[in-house]
Design a protein around this motif. Structure first.
Motif, short mmCIF file in Angstrom:
data_model
loop_
_atom_site.label_atom_id
_atom_site.label_comp_id
_atom_site.label_asym_id
_atom_site.label_seq_id
_atom_site.Cartn_x
_atom_site.Cartn_y
_atom_site.Cartn_z
N ILE A 43 -14.16 3.50 13.81
CA ILE A 43 -13.91 2.46 12.81
C ILE A 43 -15.04 2.44 11.78
N LYS A 44 -16.29 2.57 12.27
CA LYS A 44 -17.43 2.56 11.35
C LYS A 44 -17.39 3.78 10.42
N TRP A 77 -15.05 7.90 5.37
CA TRP A 77 -14.41 9.14 5.84
C TRP A 77 -12.91 8.95 5.93
N SER A 78 -12.15 9.92 5.40
CA SER A 78 -10.68 9.76 5.44
C SER A 78 -9.96 11.09 5.57
N ASP A 79 -10.63 12.10 6.14
CA ASP A 79 -10.04 13.44 6.20
C ASP A 79 -9.09 13.60 7.39
N VAL A 129 -8.33 -0.31 3.78
CA VAL A 129 -8.58 1.12 3.54
C VAL A 129 -7.36 1.95 3.91
N LEU A 130 -6.82 1.70 5.13
CA LEU A 130 -5.74 2.54 5.64
C LEU A 130 -4.37 2.16 5.07
N LYS A 171 -1.81 5.03 6.08
CA LYS A 171 -2.31 5.54 7.37
C LYS A 171 -2.53 4.45 8.41
N MET A 172 -2.13 3.22 8.10
CA MET A 172 -2.36 2.12 9.05
C MET A 172 -1.41 2.27 10.25
#
Length: 211
Positions: free
Chosen positions: A86-87, A93-95, A115-116, A121-122
């Motif tokens: 999570i951190k 980071w999102s790769d 973010v997601l 991407k959630m």
């Protein structure tokens, strides 16, 4: 775009006949549905493992208790765990393509919604990415399990393979996708459910398919 709908076998042949570019193009199937996307009970979304895959491995991460992280990695997750993962994502980071989560840690994962969410991407129970069986979900999505959700124009689309696939395999994947969409028809949707269908490759015109 071909104006007149043609049978699926001909449509697939046509897509395969388009001149190849420098890469193996993805083939996508789009269905125009008789739903009202503004009604919550008419949303069409989910995920499906196609019979012949989609010719692409996906990068999957798993939010789970540390005790389950090793199994998730063995199943194909590129990162697994909870607080540290999570951190890492909070820090930018999102790769990765898909995030799987155990229901037990969703409370913590919720803070990544900003973010997601916009990146699609959630994790969600509706498309099979929130599950008790994290390792199985990781294996399925890493192998190319397809997620789909209708858009505001009542269209639902999914990648169904590559242009290089044999004609029969592409047809079987498309038929499996269409059949799955039929199975999950919202009970409140009235009239014709699947109104139009077309297929296209990444850089090709789309071809209308007769239903």
């Amino acid at each position: 775009m071909s104006k007149e709908p043609i049978p699926l076998a001909e449509a697939v042949e046509k897509i395969k006949s388009f001149k190849s570019v420098k890469f193996d193009q993805s083939v996508e199937c789009v269905l125009h549905l008789g739903i009202d996307p503004k009604q919550a009970d008419q949303i069409v979304r989910g995920s499906i493992s196609l019979p012949h895959g989609i010719g692409k491995q996906k990068k999957v991460v798993a939010f789970c208790e540390d005790s389950a992280a090793e199994a998730a990695k063995k199943a194909g997750a590129i990162e697994a765990g909870c607080d540290e993962l999570i951190k890492k994502i909070s820090d930018g980071w999102s790769d990765f393509d898909v995030a799987i989560a155990s229901p037990k840690v969703m409370g913590k994962v919720g803070k990544l919604g900003r973010v997601l969410g916009p990146a699609g991407k959630m994790p969600s129970p509706k498309n099979g990415t929130v599950t008790e069986d994290v390792a199985t979900a990781v294996a399925e999505f890493a192998a190319g399990k397809v997620e789909f959700k209708n858009d505001a124009g009542s269209n639902v689309h999914a990648v169904v393979g590559k242009q290089s696939f044999e004609k029969e395999k592409l047809m079987e994947n498309i038929e499996a996708f269409v059949s799955h969409i039929k199975k999950i028809k919202p009970s409140s949707a009235k009239g014709t459910y699947i109104k139009k269908m077309c297929i296209s490759a990444t850089m090709s015109p789309s071809v209308m398919v007769s239903m």
